[in-house]
Design a protein around this motif. Structure first.
Motif, short mmCIF file in Angstrom:
data_model
loop_
_atom_site.label_atom_id
_atom_site.label_comp_id
_atom_site.label_asym_id
_atom_site.label_seq_id
_atom_site.Cartn_x
_atom_site.Cartn_y
_atom_site.Cartn_z
N LEU A 1 0.97 -1.42 0.17
CA LEU A 1 0.64 -0.42 -0.24
C LEU A 1 1.18 1.32 -0.29
CD1 LEU A 1 -3.16 -0.77 2.39
CD2 LEU A 1 -3.20 -0.88 -0.18
N ALA A 2 2.22 1.12 1.12
CA ALA A 2 2.39 2.39 1.01
C ALA A 2 3.22 2.83 -0.54
CB ALA A 2 4.13 2.40 1.80
N GLU A 3 3.84 1.25 -1.40
CA GLU A 3 4.48 1.32 -2.88
C GLU A 3 3.34 1.96 -3.64
OE1 GLU A 3 6.48 -2.26 -3.00
OE2 GLU A 3 7.56 -1.98 -2.13
N LEU A 4 2.20 1.66 -3.92
CA LEU A 4 1.59 2.28 -4.41
C LEU A 4 0.76 3.54 -3.91
CD1 LEU A 4 -1.28 -0.99 -4.48
CD2 LEU A 4 -0.23 -0.28 -6.13
N ALA A 5 0.77 3.70 -3.01
CA ALA A 5 0.12 5.25 -3.31
C ALA A 5 1.56 6.43 -3.15
CB ALA A 5 0.43 5.63 -1.00
N ALA A 6 2.61 5.81 -3.55
CA ALA A 6 4.29 6.79 -3.45
C ALA A 6 4.26 6.27 -5.32
CB ALA A 6 5.37 6.30 -3.03
N VAL B 1 -1.14 7.31 8.92
CA VAL B 1 -2.25 6.39 9.46
C VAL B 1 -2.34 7.17 10.73
CG1 VAL B 1 -1.20 4.26 10.46
CG2 VAL B 1 -0.91 4.77 8.12
N VAL B 2 -3.34 7.47 11.33
CA VAL B 2 -3.35 7.96 12.41
C VAL B 2 -2.36 7.88 13.75
CG1 VAL B 2 -5.27 7.52 14.28
CG2 VAL B 2 -6.38 7.69 12.35
N GLN B 3 -1.25 8.01 14.46
CA GLN B 3 -0.78 7.85 15.40
C GLN B 3 -1.59 8.75 16.55
OE1 GLN B 3 3.42 7.64 13.64
NE2 GLN B 3 2.61 6.09 12.20
N ASP B 4 -2.23 8.93 16.81
CA ASP B 4 -2.82 9.72 17.79
C ASP B 4 -2.25 10.01 19.24
OD1 ASP B 4 -5.20 7.66 20.42
OD2 ASP B 4 -4.44 6.84 18.14
N LYS B 5 -1.57 9.14 19.72
CA LYS B 5 -0.78 9.49 21.09
C LYS B 5 0.61 9.97 21.28
CE LYS B 5 -2.84 4.78 22.68
NZ LYS B 5 -3.32 4.64 22.16
N LEU B 6 1.05 10.15 19.96
CA LEU B 6 2.17 11.54 19.60
C LEU B 6 1.19 12.83 20.19
CD1 LEU B 6 3.47 10.01 16.42
CD2 LEU B 6 4.54 9.37 18.86
N PHE B 7 0.01 13.24 20.20
CA PHE B 7 -0.27 13.76 19.98
C PHE B 7 -1.10 14.31 21.18
CE2 PHE B 7 -0.23 13.03 15.28
CZ PHE B 7 0.97 14.35 15.19
N LEU B 8 -0.98 13.37 21.91
CA LEU B 8 -1.70 13.70 23.56
C LEU B 8 -0.99 14.33 24.89
CD1 LEU B 8 -2.58 9.93 24.56
CD2 LEU B 8 -4.16 11.88 23.44
N PRO B 9 -1.41 15.52 25.28
CA PRO B 9 -0.28 16.02 26.52
C PRO B 9 0.58 15.45 26.72
CG PRO B 9 -2.91 16.11 27.14
CD PRO B 9 -2.95 15.03 25.26
N GLY B 10 0.50 14.40 27.44
CA GLY B 10 1.30 13.60 28.65
C GLY B 10 2.43 13.77 26.97
N LEU B 11 2.19 12.77 26.24
CA LEU B 11 3.53 12.27 25.26
C LEU B 11 3.74 13.42 25.33
CD1 LEU B 11 4.24 9.91 24.28
CD2 LEU B 11 2.56 10.19 25.66
N ARG B 12 3.18 14.72 24.53
CA ARG B 12 3.69 16.30 24.26
C ARG B 12 5.08 16.88 25.24
NH1 ARG B 12 -1.14 19.45 21.66
NH2 ARG B 12 0.74 20.92 21.36
N PHE C 1 0.43 -2.79 19.48
CA PHE C 1 1.96 -3.02 18.79
C PHE C 1 2.59 -1.65 17.91
CE2 PHE C 1 4.60 -6.92 20.56
CZ PHE C 1 3.64 -6.65 21.92
N PRO C 2 1.10 -1.77 17.14
CA PRO C 2 1.58 -0.55 16.19
C PRO C 2 1.83 0.70 16.66
CG PRO C 2 0.13 -1.75 15.19
CD PRO C 2 -0.02 -2.35 16.42
N HIS C 3 1.00 0.76 17.91
CA HIS C 3 1.11 2.27 18.82
C HIS C 3 2.29 2.45 18.88
CE1 HIS C 3 -2.95 3.96 18.61
NE2 HIS C 3 -3.80 2.81 19.18
N TRP C 4 3.12 1.09 19.77
CA TRP C 4 4.02 1.41 19.95
C TRP C 4 5.19 1.52 19.28
CZ3 TRP C 4 1.76 2.14 23.73
CH2 TRP C 4 0.33 1.50 24.93
N ASN C 5 4.63 1.46 18.36
CA ASN C 5 6.25 1.31 17.27
C ASN C 5 6.44 2.35 17.25
OD1 ASN C 5 7.71 0.22 15.21
ND2 ASN C 5 6.72 1.44 14.31
N TYR C 6 5.19 3.42 17.31
CA TYR C 6 6.08 4.36 16.58
C TYR C 6 5.91 6.26 17.66
CZ TYR C 6 0.76 6.05 17.42
OH TYR C 6 -0.91 6.21 18.82
N SER D 1 4.81 4.60 7.74
CA SER D 1 5.90 4.46 9.36
C SER D 1 4.36 4.10 9.58
CB SER D 1 4.86 5.78 9.90
OG SER D 1 4.94 5.77 10.89
N GLY D 2 3.73 3.18 8.79
CA GLY D 2 2.24 2.33 9.49
C GLY D 2 2.56 1.31 9.11
#
Length: 383
Positions: free
Chosen positions: A126-131, A139-150, A203-208, A357-358
């Motif tokens: 999918l990444a190759e097709l999109a490129a 891809v949603v990586q919401d935890k990076l934008f949470l106040p505690g993680l920021r 695990f996809p969350h923990w990876n990013y 990244s996803g």
């Protein structure tokens, strides 16, 4: 008056919990309520949601509830609309790859929940097709934008920790079995045939999180379990839960940092938040959750002495930590990333939380499952 730039967005899977609460109500509708997303050169991006799903009654009721008029059960027709520029997917993982391929073929930019696909091979394709199609993707990586993680990121960028040694994460809560109290999560999460399992979910969350804050994951060793083997579904019928509902993992990161993260839907919470990360470094430590972040500098670190024969007197160890101030306005993490993706599509702003990244997140989940299956450490190498 600055121009308003309307942008059609197909929302597929919006009748589900995450698609509805976080992406429609707390993100896109909240963006409309604030007047759109401001553009650097003036004007605003105005999202126009088109709701897509399988149940026309649910879609009609949901649209009416929020004053929306555009909904359909025909994804092909929605993607064929010239006013649609973005396709968003919040379906169950099994349905995601096919729909994203349709959206790419239709020339639409794509933003999606994770995991990106059921396998790393499919995710990389999918990444190759999109490129190749030249579409913008995310891809949603919401935890990076949470106040505690920021706040935690602010500490890292400011050199608070010195050399970071280790990360310890605790995530999870007790998901009711569904018999005497309704479960907080859909039953498909606990069936392998339906794409369930906490490893592929978390695990996809923990990876990013690890990759963005501390370093790329180079090796993983995991033990998984299905602690609750019988559950009751939404119809009140008992079923066998064969998907993993807990995972205990050690991640080896680039630069020598060791991360240990426990993920469980069969744990009762005895911590301040549903997820917490403790980071220990040579100069200081921090404990970050969804919203809060506490620190302890080396100059204020107490000097414990092991003596089980004497009771602890005075202040507790928890009292020796200081709260990191907000020093900023922290909005909903899903909404913040939606705003960034919309600016990426319309104004070309940088957005590095892409399909590549996803795909790395899916690869880590596969490695974790393989580690548990084979009882050994799995090396990921560089990608």
């Amino acid at each position: 008056m600055a121009a308003r730039r309307s942008i059609g967005i197909v929302l597929n899977g919006v009748t589900g919990r995450m698609g509805y609460r976080q992406h429609l109500v707390r993100s896109l509708l909240a963006i409309r309520e604030q007047g759109g997303v401001a553009l650097p050169g003036g004007g605003h991006i105005w999202p126009e949601p088109i709701l897509v799903g399988r149940d026309p009654d649910k879609l009609a009721a949901l649209a009416a509830r929020h004053g929306l008029t555009e909904w359909t059960t025909d994804l092909d027709a929605a993607l064929a609309r010239p006013d649609v520029e973005i396709y968003f997917d919040a379906q169950v993982t099994q349905q995601r790859e096919k729909a994203i391929r349709q959206a790419i073929a239709a020339g639409k930019h794509v933003y999606t929940e994770k995991p990106l696909a059921e396998s790393s091979v499919a995710a990389e394709e999918l990444a190759e097709l999109a490129a190749a199609a030249g579409i913008r993707n995310g891809v949603v990586q919401d935890k990076l934008f949470l106040p505690g993680l920021r706040k935690l990121k602010r500490l890292i960028d400011g050199g608070f920790f010195g050399r970071i040694l280790s990360v310890r994460g605790e995530f999870g809560y007790w998901v009711f079995e569904g018999d005497w109290q309704a479960a907080q999560r859909p039953s498909w999460n606990y069936r392998l045939a339906d794409g369930g399992g906490i490893v592929m979910d978390m695990f996809p969350h923990w990876n990013y999180v690890l990759e963005e804050l501390f370093g790329a994951v180079r090796g993983v060793q995991a033990t998984i379990a299905t602690h609750i083997e019988k559950r009751v579904d939404e119809r009140g019928e008992e079923y066998t839960a064969d998907a993993d509902d807990a995972a205990y993992a050690i991640f080896e990161l680039e630069g020598g940092i060791v991360a240990q993260i426990n993920s469980s839907w069969a744990v009762r919470v005895n911590r301040d938040e549903l997820v917490e990360f403790q980071v220990d470094g040579t100069h200081g430590s921090a404990v970050a959750g969804l919203r809060g972040c506490k620190i302890q500098h080396r100059a204020s670190t107490p000097k414990p002495v092991w003596n089980p024969d004497l009771p602890l007197t005075g202040r507790s160890f928890r009292d020796e930590w200081s709260e990191v101030p907000d020093n900023d306005e922290f909005d909903n993490g899903f909404k913040v990333q939606w705003e960034a993706f919309l600016r990426h599509v319309v104004a070309g702003e940088t957005f590095h939380w892409d399909f590549a990244s996803g795909a790395r997140g899916v690869r880590l989940a596969e490695a974790g499952l393989r580690s548990a299956r084979e009882g050994r450490r799995i090396e990921l190498g560089k990608s």
